[in-house]
Structures are given as C-alpha cells and as structure tokens.
Design an enzyme around this catalytic site. Structure first.
Site, PDB file in Angstrom:
ATOM      1  N   CYS A 284      -4.996  -4.002   2.227  1.00  0.00           N
ATOM      2  CA  CYS A 284      -5.316  -3.276   1.005  1.00  0.00           C
ATOM      3  C   CYS A 284      -6.373  -4.033   0.206  1.00  0.00           C
ATOM      4  CB  CYS A 284      -4.058  -3.099   0.159  1.00  0.00           C
ATOM      5  SG  CYS A 284      -4.355  -2.215  -1.372  1.00  0.00           S
TER       6      CYS A 284
ATOM      7  N   CYS B 103       2.671   1.718   4.942  1.00  0.00           N
ATOM      8  CA  CYS B 103       2.546   1.169   6.289  1.00  0.00           C
ATOM      9  C   CYS B 103       2.100  -0.279   6.189  1.00  0.00           C
ATOM     10  CB  CYS B 103       1.578   1.984   7.151  1.00  0.00           C
ATOM     11  SG  CYS B 103      -0.148   1.857   6.713  1.00  0.00           S
TER      12      CYS B 103
ATOM     13  N   CYS C 110      -1.916   4.380   2.475  1.00  0.00           N
ATOM     14  CA  CYS C 110      -1.659   4.227   3.896  1.00  0.00           C
ATOM     15  C   CYS C 110      -2.977   3.882   4.579  1.00  0.00           C
ATOM     16  CB  CYS C 110      -1.078   5.532   4.444  1.00  0.00           C
ATOM     17  SG  CYS C 110      -0.215   5.382   6.025  1.00  0.00           S
TER      18      CYS C 110
END
Length: 138
Positions: free
Chosen positions: A87, A80, A8
C-alpha cells in the site's frame, strides 16, 4: 459522516464486495470508497455473487488509490495481504488502518460449481466481517 476506504490489489473483487456490503450496512452513516494499488476492472463473478444477496455492484468502477489522495479517511481497510504489504502512503491524518486477508475467489480454477462456491465462500466471509465492523465502529 465517516469516510471509509477499502483497498485491495486490483479493486475488482474482494474490495468491491466489501464496498457493496459497507454501503448497505452503514445506512448512510459513512461514505464508502474502494480502490486498488492497480485497477483490474470489475470481476463478473463478484457482481453475480453479490446479486444473489440482493446487492447490485454492477455500476461500481475499478479505481486506483491515487484518485482519493485528497480525501481524509477515518478508516482504511486492506482486504488482501498484497495490498497491505504494498500500500502506498495515504495522507489521512487520523485514519485507523485495519487489515483482514480474505480468500481470493478469482484465483480458483475448476468447474462452474467450484468457482461459484469459491465466490460464495469469499462473499460470506466479507459479509460477516463488515457487518461486525459496522456494528462496532459506526
């Protein structure tokens, strides 16, 4: 044993709840990690709402994804959109990457009841998703 990473933005709320449910539902079939692309500390609302479902995440820590760069994950699950879109590269050979954007209760402003209901909504969505995940994948 499978290695599962839940990712997240801040590793404070949604990923922590998912981590708690995965630990419970996997019954030792997987090693669960949670991390953020940032670290925001553990959200007290997440701890409280999980306790209502008899899962204690109060000893969890908010970890940065870079701490796990040497682990070969079987699943990397972003919870999310921000984490999914931002990422960093995670060098796991054959990781299956999954994404589900869960409602963020930490952004809700309102009465204690409204905030509690927001955490309850998020927790229940997370519980349902990860129960299904464990039933299908583990």
């Amino acid at each position: 044993m499978k290695n599962i990473l839940v990712l997240c933005t801040g590793n404070s709320c949604r990923s922590q709840m998912a981590h708690g449910y995965l630990n419970t539902f996997s019954q030792g079939k997987a090693k669960i990690y949670s991390a953020g692309i940032e670290t925001h500390g553990l959200n007290p609302g997440a701890v409280s709402i999980m306790k209502e479902d008899h899962i204690d995440i109060s000893n969890h820590t908010s970890n940065h994804v870079d701490e796990y760069e040497n682990i070969d994950f079987d699943y990397i699950i972003t919870v999310c959109d921000h984490a999914n879109e931002n990422c960093p590269y995670i060098p796991s050979k054959n990781a299956v990457r999954l994404h589900h954007n869960f409602f963020d209760p930490s952004k809700v402003v309102g009465s204690d009841s409204e905030i509690h209901n927001a955490f309850l909504k998020a927790r229940n969505e997370i519980r349902s998703y990860f129960q299904a995940f464990v039933n299908e994948k583990l």
